[in-house]
Design a protein around this motif. Sequence first.
Motif, PDB file in Angstrom:
ATOM      1  N   ARG A 159      74.353 -30.831 -52.411  1.00  0.00           N
ATOM      2  CA  ARG A 159      74.760 -30.326 -51.100  1.00  0.00           C
ATOM      3  C   ARG A 159      75.560 -29.036 -51.277  1.00  0.00           C
ATOM      4  O   ARG A 159      75.369 -28.080 -50.542  1.00  0.00           O
ATOM      5  CB  ARG A 159      75.612 -31.374 -50.390  1.00  0.00           C
ATOM      6  CG  ARG A 159      74.796 -32.480 -49.783  1.00  0.00           C
ATOM      7  CD  ARG A 159      75.037 -32.551 -48.272  1.00  0.00           C
ATOM      8  NE  ARG A 159      74.138 -33.514 -47.664  1.00  0.00           N
ATOM      9  CZ  ARG A 159      74.434 -34.796 -47.521  1.00  0.00           C
ATOM     10  NH1 ARG A 159      75.581 -35.256 -47.948  1.00  0.00           N
ATOM     11  NH2 ARG A 159      73.583 -35.603 -46.934  1.00  0.00           N
ATOM     12  N   ASP A 169      75.333 -26.978 -53.712  1.00  0.00           N
ATOM     13  CA  ASP A 169      74.367 -25.956 -54.108  1.00  0.00           C
ATOM     14  C   ASP A 169      73.743 -25.289 -52.895  1.00  0.00           C
ATOM     15  O   ASP A 169      73.514 -24.102 -52.878  1.00  0.00           O
ATOM     16  CB  ASP A 169      73.216 -26.615 -54.895  1.00  0.00           C
ATOM     17  CG  ASP A 169      73.487 -26.610 -56.375  1.00  0.00           C
ATOM     18  OD1 ASP A 169      74.592 -26.187 -56.731  1.00  0.00           O
ATOM     19  OD2 ASP A 169      72.609 -27.015 -57.148  1.00  0.00           O
ATOM     20  N   ARG A 170      73.435 -26.113 -51.886  1.00  0.00           N
ATOM     21  CA  ARG A 170      72.677 -25.629 -50.740  1.00  0.00           C
ATOM     22  C   ARG A 170      73.461 -24.591 -49.944  1.00  0.00           C
ATOM     23  O   ARG A 170      72.875 -23.718 -49.361  1.00  0.00           O
ATOM     24  CB  ARG A 170      72.330 -26.791 -49.813  1.00  0.00           C
ATOM     25  CG  ARG A 170      71.056 -27.509 -50.205  1.00  0.00           C
ATOM     26  CD  ARG A 170      70.035 -27.479 -49.081  1.00  0.00           C
ATOM     27  NE  ARG A 170      70.224 -26.323 -48.221  1.00  0.00           N
ATOM     28  CZ  ARG A 170      69.754 -25.117 -48.474  1.00  0.00           C
ATOM     29  NH1 ARG A 170      69.073 -24.882 -49.541  1.00  0.00           N
ATOM     30  NH2 ARG A 170      69.981 -24.125 -47.639  1.00  0.00           N
ATOM     31  N   VAL A 171      74.774 -24.748 -49.888  1.00  0.00           N
ATOM     32  CA  VAL A 171      75.533 -23.842 -49.036  1.00  0.00           C
ATOM     33  C   VAL A 171      75.822 -22.542 -49.790  1.00  0.00           C
ATOM     34  O   VAL A 171      76.905 -22.332 -50.304  1.00  0.00           O
ATOM     35  CB  VAL A 171      76.831 -24.515 -48.534  1.00  0.00           C
ATOM     36  CG1 VAL A 171      77.516 -23.650 -47.500  1.00  0.00           C
ATOM     37  CG2 VAL A 171      76.518 -25.878 -47.936  1.00  0.00           C
ATOM     38  N   VAL A 172      74.791 -21.717 -49.890  1.00  0.00           N
ATOM     39  CA  VAL A 172      74.952 -20.399 -50.507  1.00  0.00           C
ATOM     40  C   VAL A 172      74.717 -19.409 -49.385  1.00  0.00           C
ATOM     41  O   VAL A 172      73.598 -19.096 -49.042  1.00  0.00           O
ATOM     42  CB  VAL A 172      73.935 -20.183 -51.649  1.00  0.00           C
ATOM     43  CG1 VAL A 172      74.127 -18.807 -52.261  1.00  0.00           C
ATOM     44  CG2 VAL A 172      74.102 -21.255 -52.710  1.00  0.00           C
ATOM     45  N   SER A 173      75.792 -18.962 -48.741  1.00  0.00           N
ATOM     46  CA  SER A 173      75.611 -18.183 -47.522  1.00  0.00           C
ATOM     47  C   SER A 173      75.769 -16.686 -47.762  1.00  0.00           C
ATOM     48  O   SER A 173      75.888 -15.920 -46.834  1.00  0.00           O
ATOM     49  CB  SER A 173      76.601 -18.661 -46.460  1.00  0.00           C
ATOM     50  OG  SER A 173      77.898 -18.556 -46.990  1.00  0.00           O
ATOM     51  N   GLU A 201      71.250 -27.784 -41.627  1.00  0.00           N
ATOM     52  CA  GLU A 201      71.821 -26.444 -41.667  1.00  0.00           C
ATOM     53  C   GLU A 201      71.191 -25.500 -40.641  1.00  0.00           C
ATOM     54  O   GLU A 201      71.867 -24.602 -40.131  1.00  0.00           O
ATOM     55  CB  GLU A 201      71.584 -25.862 -43.070  1.00  0.00           C
ATOM     56  CG  GLU A 201      72.804 -25.269 -43.690  1.00  0.00           C
ATOM     57  CD  GLU A 201      72.496 -24.811 -45.096  1.00  0.00           C
ATOM     58  OE1 GLU A 201      72.394 -23.607 -45.305  1.00  0.00           O
ATOM     59  OE2 GLU A 201      72.314 -25.682 -45.980  1.00  0.00           O
ATOM     60  N   PRO A 227      68.462 -23.886 -54.376  1.00  0.00           N
ATOM     61  CA  PRO A 227      69.119 -23.801 -53.082  1.00  0.00           C
ATOM     62  C   PRO A 227      68.239 -23.221 -51.957  1.00  0.00           C
ATOM     63  O   PRO A 227      68.714 -23.054 -50.867  1.00  0.00           O
ATOM     64  CB  PRO A 227      70.320 -22.880 -53.337  1.00  0.00           C
ATOM     65  CG  PRO A 227      70.337 -22.603 -54.786  1.00  0.00           C
ATOM     66  CD  PRO A 227      68.978 -22.892 -55.312  1.00  0.00           C
ATOM     67  N   PRO A 280      73.061 -17.514 -39.859  1.00  0.00           N
ATOM     68  CA  PRO A 280      73.784 -17.594 -41.136  1.00  0.00           C
ATOM     69  C   PRO A 280      73.013 -18.380 -42.189  1.00  0.00           C
ATOM     70  O   PRO A 280      73.045 -18.028 -43.376  1.00  0.00           O
ATOM     71  CB  PRO A 280      75.085 -18.304 -40.751  1.00  0.00           C
ATOM     72  CG  PRO A 280      75.277 -18.003 -39.303  1.00  0.00           C
ATOM     73  CD  PRO A 280      73.896 -17.922 -38.732  1.00  0.00           C
ATOM     74  N   ALA A 323      70.558 -15.829 -45.480  1.00  0.00           N
ATOM     75  CA  ALA A 323      71.421 -15.990 -46.653  1.00  0.00           C
ATOM     76  C   ALA A 323      70.546 -15.802 -47.886  1.00  0.00           C
ATOM     77  O   ALA A 323      69.320 -15.821 -47.791  1.00  0.00           O
ATOM     78  CB  ALA A 323      72.051 -17.369 -46.655  1.00  0.00           C
ATOM     79  N   SER A 369      69.975 -17.844 -50.066  1.00  0.00           N
ATOM     80  CA  SER A 369      69.186 -19.060 -50.245  1.00  0.00           C
ATOM     81  C   SER A 369      68.397 -19.416 -48.991  1.00  0.00           C
ATOM     82  O   SER A 369      67.822 -20.485 -48.901  1.00  0.00           O
ATOM     83  CB  SER A 369      70.116 -20.223 -50.562  1.00  0.00           C
ATOM     84  OG  SER A 369      71.011 -20.395 -49.468  1.00  0.00           O
TER      85      SER A 369
END
Lengths: 128, 279
Positions: free
Chosen positions: A8, A10-14, B143, B199, B226, B230, B232
């Motif tokens: 999780r 890892d996923r939040v790469v904004s 997300e 990701p 957002p 990004a 990813s």
Amino acid sequence: MNLRENKRADRVVSRRTGEPWRWALFGAGGQVAAVVMPALVIVFGLLIPFAGRGDDKLAYERFSSLLANPVVALLVFGGLGVVLWHCCHRIYHALHDLQIEPPKWVRTAIYAVAVLVPLAGWVLTALG
Amino acid sequence: MSGCEGCNCGSRPDAAESRPLGTKRVTVFRYRPCSAVEQGSTEPRGGEPWYDAFEVPYDTGTSVADALGWIKDNRDATLAFRVSCRMGICGSCGLMVNGKPHLACETFLRDLPDEVTIAPLANLDVERDLIVDKEPFLAALTEVKPWLMSAANADGFDTALSENNRQTPAQMLDYQQFAQCINCLLCYAACPQVGFNRPFLGPAAITVAMRYSRDSRDHGTAQRLPALDAESGVWPCTFVGACSTVCPKGVDPAAAVQLAKLVAAKARATGLIKRKEKR
């Protein structure tokens, strides 16, 4: 931290990148290559010289003198430039698809080709 | 009594009975994580995957899902796999059949070669045998905020029926194709970028984002940006297009991803103009 939480995180790469600009030029180059260029090739490469449309004897002279205008030359080299950008962008991403992760200067060099070649062409045309 | 009441299936000679066509050798991927094998357990081994082969009888109507059910009922009750609706709508039974992503319920043994290898969906973590971990996908789906957002209440559902929520058939066509996604994750198994770049939001999550952002009743694009714009988000995609090739519902995830790139790039450009105006 268990594996699931880790994924999780890892996923939040904004982080935002410059990719939208590179992709937009890539898209523009694709449009020019797929839509504009075939039309130009049909008109100036086939219809005028072979189908007797227009005065083909004067066509070359007229167009080469048109290219002497720096603004027209800028449009022509800009159009060719985005097509070259399209190719360079695709080559760079193909490296990624082949799981080759080159150092950063390789990316800079690939995109530099797409910027410098049309720029040099325009400068040489404008000077000549 | 032949056939069902009010139905003429009994009048057709071959409808009720299945015609056995022989057997096929079905090789199935097996896996137990180390943690699942307890002391003194009869489970064969833990931590390392292995393959088991079964001779499975089949007829004209035997799907891969049926074959797995037959193995579980008649040969090895410990085989773990997901199957639910058996009619290609629930998205549970995605797996690799001879190296390609398929829905088990829509793939028939009669159409496959004599040797069939079944494995869990590629690019995803395996929990047990043919069962993959869908949590990272569900996190990606959350997300992109997959719900209709009204202009007034951007964070929540807008259930109020208003004149604004009326739609023309043309407005519906803008998103209808993307609404057919069943979250089966065949596109994740097909996408090389999902394999390279963990990701990455992935084709289905981006498709669902576009399903809502292209809906005339939705005002949530800014809230989804957002996640989309990004590193990813949409940008790891290099337009290989395998997602659209394998989609069992005829959705075109590759097109959705390109549309999402356009939305993100346009938003970046208008953002730049607005920032200059403020100065």
